[in-house]
Structure formats: structure tokens, C-alpha cells
Design a protein around this motif. Sequence first.
Motif, PDB file in Angstrom:
ATOM      1  N   GLU A  52       1.748   0.391  16.225  1.00  0.00           N
ATOM      2  CA  GLU A  52       2.062   0.368  17.655  1.00  0.00           C
ATOM      3  C   GLU A  52       2.892  -0.879  17.984  1.00  0.00           C
ATOM      4  O   GLU A  52       2.605  -1.955  17.471  1.00  0.00           O
ATOM      5  N   PRO A  53       3.906  -0.734  18.821  1.00  0.00           N
ATOM      6  CA  PRO A  53       4.718  -1.898  19.180  1.00  0.00           C
ATOM      7  C   PRO A  53       3.935  -2.875  20.043  1.00  0.00           C
ATOM      8  O   PRO A  53       2.955  -2.516  20.682  1.00  0.00           O
ATOM      9  N   GLY A  54       4.408  -4.118  20.051  1.00  0.00           N
ATOM     10  CA  GLY A  54       3.777  -5.121  20.903  1.00  0.00           C
ATOM     11  C   GLY A  54       3.869  -6.498  20.293  1.00  0.00           C
ATOM     12  O   GLY A  54       3.916  -6.643  19.074  1.00  0.00           O
ATOM     13  N   GLY A  55       3.925  -7.509  21.164  1.00  0.00           N
ATOM     14  CA  GLY A  55       3.957  -8.890  20.711  1.00  0.00           C
ATOM     15  C   GLY A  55       5.350  -9.325  20.277  1.00  0.00           C
ATOM     16  O   GLY A  55       6.346  -8.632  20.471  1.00  0.00           O
ATOM     17  N   SER A  56       5.401 -10.491  19.652  1.00  0.00           N
ATOM     18  CA  SER A  56       6.672 -11.042  19.168  1.00  0.00           C
ATOM     19  C   SER A  56       7.131 -10.250  17.948  1.00  0.00           C
ATOM     20  O   SER A  56       6.365  -9.477  17.356  1.00  0.00           O
ATOM     21  N   TRP A  57       8.371 -10.474  17.527  1.00  0.00           N
ATOM     22  CA  TRP A  57       8.842  -9.767  16.340  1.00  0.00           C
ATOM     23  C   TRP A  57       8.052 -10.199  15.108  1.00  0.00           C
ATOM     24  O   TRP A  57       7.829  -9.399  14.211  1.00  0.00           O
ATOM     25  N   GLN A  58       7.612 -11.467  15.098  1.00  0.00           N
ATOM     26  CA  GLN A  58       6.812 -11.937  13.959  1.00  0.00           C
ATOM     27  C   GLN A  58       5.480 -11.194  13.886  1.00  0.00           C
ATOM     28  O   GLN A  58       5.044 -10.779  12.808  1.00  0.00           O
ATOM     29  N   GLU A  59       4.816 -11.024  15.044  1.00  0.00           N
ATOM     30  CA  GLU A  59       3.552 -10.287  15.078  1.00  0.00           C
ATOM     31  C   GLU A  59       3.763  -8.824  14.673  1.00  0.00           C
ATOM     32  O   GLU A  59       2.953  -8.248  13.939  1.00  0.00           O
ATOM     33  N   CYS A  60       4.859  -8.271  15.148  1.00  0.00           N
ATOM     34  CA  CYS A  60       5.193  -6.881  14.804  1.00  0.00           C
ATOM     35  C   CYS A  60       5.439  -6.756  13.296  1.00  0.00           C
ATOM     36  O   CYS A  60       4.925  -5.844  12.648  1.00  0.00           O
ATOM     37  N   ALA A  61       6.198  -7.688  12.731  1.00  0.00           N
ATOM     38  CA  ALA A  61       6.487  -7.656  11.292  1.00  0.00           C
ATOM     39  C   ALA A  61       5.201  -7.796  10.478  1.00  0.00           C
ATOM     40  O   ALA A  61       5.003  -7.097   9.476  1.00  0.00           O
ATOM     41  N   LYS A  62       4.321  -8.697  10.902  1.00  0.00           N
ATOM     42  CA  LYS A  62       3.052  -8.869  10.182  1.00  0.00           C
ATOM     43  C   LYS A  62       2.219  -7.588  10.232  1.00  0.00           C
ATOM     44  O   LYS A  62       1.617  -7.190   9.224  1.00  0.00           O
ATOM     45  N   ALA A  63       2.177  -6.949  11.382  1.00  0.00           N
ATOM     46  CA  ALA A  63       1.407  -5.708  11.510  1.00  0.00           C
ATOM     47  C   ALA A  63       1.945  -4.635  10.564  1.00  0.00           C
ATOM     48  O   ALA A  63       1.171  -3.941   9.888  1.00  0.00           O
ATOM     49  N   TRP A  64       3.269  -4.501  10.497  1.00  0.00           N
ATOM     50  CA  TRP A  64       3.876  -3.521   9.592  1.00  0.00           C
ATOM     51  C   TRP A  64       3.555  -3.851   8.138  1.00  0.00           C
ATOM     52  O   TRP A  64       3.212  -2.980   7.350  1.00  0.00           O
ATOM     53  N   CYS A  65       3.705  -5.117   7.778  1.00  0.00           N
ATOM     54  CA  CYS A  65       3.464  -5.516   6.383  1.00  0.00           C
ATOM     55  C   CYS A  65       2.011  -5.304   5.983  1.00  0.00           C
ATOM     56  O   CYS A  65       1.727  -4.817   4.877  1.00  0.00           O
ATOM     57  N   ARG A  66       1.095  -5.651   6.853  1.00  0.00           N
ATOM     58  CA  ARG A  66      -0.328  -5.463   6.533  1.00  0.00           C
ATOM     59  C   ARG A  66      -0.674  -3.982   6.403  1.00  0.00           C
ATOM     60  O   ARG A  66      -1.416  -3.583   5.499  1.00  0.00           O
ATOM     61  N   ALA A  67      -0.146  -3.153   7.312  1.00  0.00           N
ATOM     62  CA  ALA A  67      -0.414  -1.709   7.250  1.00  0.00           C
ATOM     63  C   ALA A  67       0.187  -1.107   5.978  1.00  0.00           C
ATOM     64  O   ALA A  67      -0.439  -0.263   5.322  1.00  0.00           O
ATOM     65  N   SER A  68       1.381  -1.548   5.617  1.00  0.00           N
ATOM     66  CA  SER A  68       2.030  -1.041   4.397  1.00  0.00           C
ATOM     67  C   SER A  68       1.241  -1.452   3.163  1.00  0.00           C
ATOM     68  O   SER A  68       1.026  -0.649   2.248  1.00  0.00           O
ATOM     69  N   ARG A  69       0.807  -2.700   3.129  1.00  0.00           N
ATOM     70  CA  ARG A  69       0.017  -3.184   1.989  1.00  0.00           C
ATOM     71  C   ARG A  69      -1.274  -2.385   1.858  1.00  0.00           C
ATOM     72  O   ARG A  69      -1.651  -1.968   0.755  1.00  0.00           O
ATOM     73  N   ASP A  70      -1.962  -2.158   2.970  1.00  0.00           N
ATOM     74  CA  ASP A  70      -3.214  -1.397   2.936  1.00  0.00           C
ATOM     75  C   ASP A  70      -2.988   0.012   2.388  1.00  0.00           C
ATOM     76  O   ASP A  70      -3.767   0.500   1.561  1.00  0.00           O
ATOM     77  N   ALA A  71      -1.918   0.670   2.851  1.00  0.00           N
ATOM     78  CA  ALA A  71      -1.641   2.042   2.404  1.00  0.00           C
ATOM     79  C   ALA A  71      -1.338   2.086   0.914  1.00  0.00           C
ATOM     80  O   ALA A  71      -1.818   2.976   0.195  1.00  0.00           O
ATOM     81  N   LEU A  72      -0.565   1.139   0.428  1.00  0.00           N
ATOM     82  CA  LEU A  72      -0.222   1.102  -0.995  1.00  0.00           C
ATOM     83  C   LEU A  72      -1.434   0.767  -1.861  1.00  0.00           C
ATOM     84  O   LEU A  72      -1.631   1.347  -2.926  1.00  0.00           O
ATOM     85  N   ARG A  73      -2.253  -0.170  -1.407  1.00  0.00           N
ATOM     86  CA  ARG A  73      -3.433  -0.571  -2.184  1.00  0.00           C
ATOM     87  C   ARG A  73      -4.489   0.527  -2.212  1.00  0.00           C
ATOM     88  O   ARG A  73      -5.289   0.597  -3.134  1.00  0.00           O
ATOM     89  N   GLU A  74      -4.499   1.365  -1.202  1.00  0.00           N
ATOM     90  CA  GLU A  74      -5.480   2.451  -1.158  1.00  0.00           C
ATOM     91  C   GLU A  74      -5.236   3.474  -2.264  1.00  0.00           C
ATOM     92  O   GLU A  74      -6.167   4.122  -2.739  1.00  0.00           O
ATOM     93  N   HIS A  75      -3.966   3.610  -2.689  1.00  0.00           N
ATOM     94  CA  HIS A  75      -3.627   4.604  -3.714  1.00  0.00           C
ATOM     95  C   HIS A  75      -2.745   3.985  -4.796  1.00  0.00           C
ATOM     96  O   HIS A  75      -1.560   4.298  -4.894  1.00  0.00           O
ATOM     97  N   PRO A  76      -3.313   3.101  -5.626  1.00  0.00           N
ATOM     98  CA  PRO A  76      -2.500   2.452  -6.656  1.00  0.00           C
ATOM     99  C   PRO A  76      -1.929   3.424  -7.676  1.00  0.00           C
ATOM    100  O   PRO A  76      -0.940   3.120  -8.331  1.00  0.00           O
ATOM    101  N   GLY A  77      -2.514   4.610  -7.781  1.00  0.00           N
ATOM    102  CA  GLY A  77      -2.018   5.599  -8.730  1.00  0.00           C
ATOM    103  C   GLY A  77      -0.624   6.089  -8.430  1.00  0.00           C
ATOM    104  O   GLY A  77       0.063   6.586  -9.319  1.00  0.00           O
ATOM    105  N   VAL A  78      -0.190   5.968  -7.187  1.00  0.00           N
ATOM    106  CA  VAL A  78       1.156   6.430  -6.839  1.00  0.00           C
ATOM    107  C   VAL A  78       2.084   5.273  -6.471  1.00  0.00           C
ATOM    108  O   VAL A  78       3.156   5.489  -5.926  1.00  0.00           O
ATOM    109  N   LEU A  79       1.672   4.046  -6.795  1.00  0.00           N
ATOM    110  CA  LEU A  79       2.517   2.886  -6.498  1.00  0.00           C
ATOM    111  C   LEU A  79       3.889   3.020  -7.157  1.00  0.00           C
ATOM    112  O   LEU A  79       4.914   2.721  -6.539  1.00  0.00           O
ATOM    113  N   ALA A  80       3.924   3.504  -8.398  1.00  0.00           N
ATOM    114  CA  ALA A  80       5.209   3.654  -9.096  1.00  0.00           C
ATOM    115  C   ALA A  80       6.149   4.582  -8.328  1.00  0.00           C
ATOM    116  O   ALA A  80       7.364   4.336  -8.264  1.00  0.00           O
ATOM    117  N   LEU A  81       5.610   5.629  -7.729  1.00  0.00           N
ATOM    118  CA  LEU A  81       6.444   6.533  -6.927  1.00  0.00           C
ATOM    119  C   LEU A  81       6.973   5.827  -5.685  1.00  0.00           C
ATOM    120  O   LEU A  81       8.135   5.975  -5.319  1.00  0.00           O
TER     121      LEU A  81
END
Length: 195
Positions: A72-101
Amino acid sequence: MPAKRPPVPLSRERIIDAALHIADSQGLRRLTMRRLGDALQVEAMAIYHHLPRGKDALMDALAEHVTAVHVEPGGSWQECAKAWCRASRDALREHPGVLALALTKPPKGRTALAIREQTDQLAEAGLGDAPEAVRALRAYVFGAVAVEVQQSGWAEPTDDHDGPWRPPSQGGGDPRSDADFELGLDALLAGLTRH
């Protein structure tokens, strides 16, 4: 005699969930259409009704599943970037079997839309060169997760592997890797601020 339960209808979502389970528990190389059909209790050909391009479509769908995040949008661009990076990291770590893909498949479909959304949110929050920043942020997250997965000991099984093969437990997370991730993210954001 108890009544027999009707089979659960086959759907794209069920196929992807079963494929993620196989990839995360046995490794991506062990994910075959036959093994997937067995897990779903259907003939492998039934999967093609939902994924007409077969294994190629399945690989695309798995990559999209772990890379098409939404914040969801909101806050400074830094806060927005951190939110995206954390969400992306969580999604990738949840399924390490498809990280290569996730690392090798070009962004398509929902992933391409998510990247456009992230770029737009950062630009609207005041970041000058949002497309370049998104490329750098995605590269950082993918690289950081690849290092975490490697350091965890989670790896594809070898052909001579015998006995059950299991990924590391996915609970909790390592506080040190969380701190390392945040430190690197702060450094990247500081660099983007000066850029």
C-alpha cells in the motif's frame, strides 16, 4: 461405511500450491509434471487444461508467485522502498525452492505490473529516478535472499542424495540476517538519496 468425499476440483491455484510444496521440499529439479500430477491425484495431462504451455507456464507462474508483491502506498519514498523490499524478501524466503526461477525469469504478468506500481509509488513519493532505483532495490533484495538461502544450508539435492531431503525450518528468521538486510538496505537508500 463413511461416504467418500468428492475430489477437490483442480484449479490453477491448487496446481501452483502443490508445485511450490514440491519445489520447497524436494528441490526444483524434482518438480516434474508427473510428480505434480501424483501430488494432485490427477493424470499429468489434466494440468495442461489449466496451464496450456505445460512446464514453461508452470515455471512462469511460480516465478510470478514469489515476485508479484503489492504494498500500500504511503509515507516518504524511503519508507515506501523499505516496505517493498521487506515484502519482496518475505515472499522469496517463503519459497526458496523457486528462488532460481525468480532470479532468472524476466518479469511478466503480475510481476511486471507490481514493478510498475512500485516505480509509480516511489516517483509519486518524490524519488527522482524511480525506474533506476527499483532496478537497484530488486537486485539488492534478490542478492540478499540468495546469500541467506546459501548460508542457511538449504540447497538443491544432488543426484546421489539418499534419504529424505528437507529445507531448513522457516520459522522465526535469523535476527542477524534481518539486521544485515536492514543495514544494507539503509546503505542503498542513502546512496539513492545522494544520486
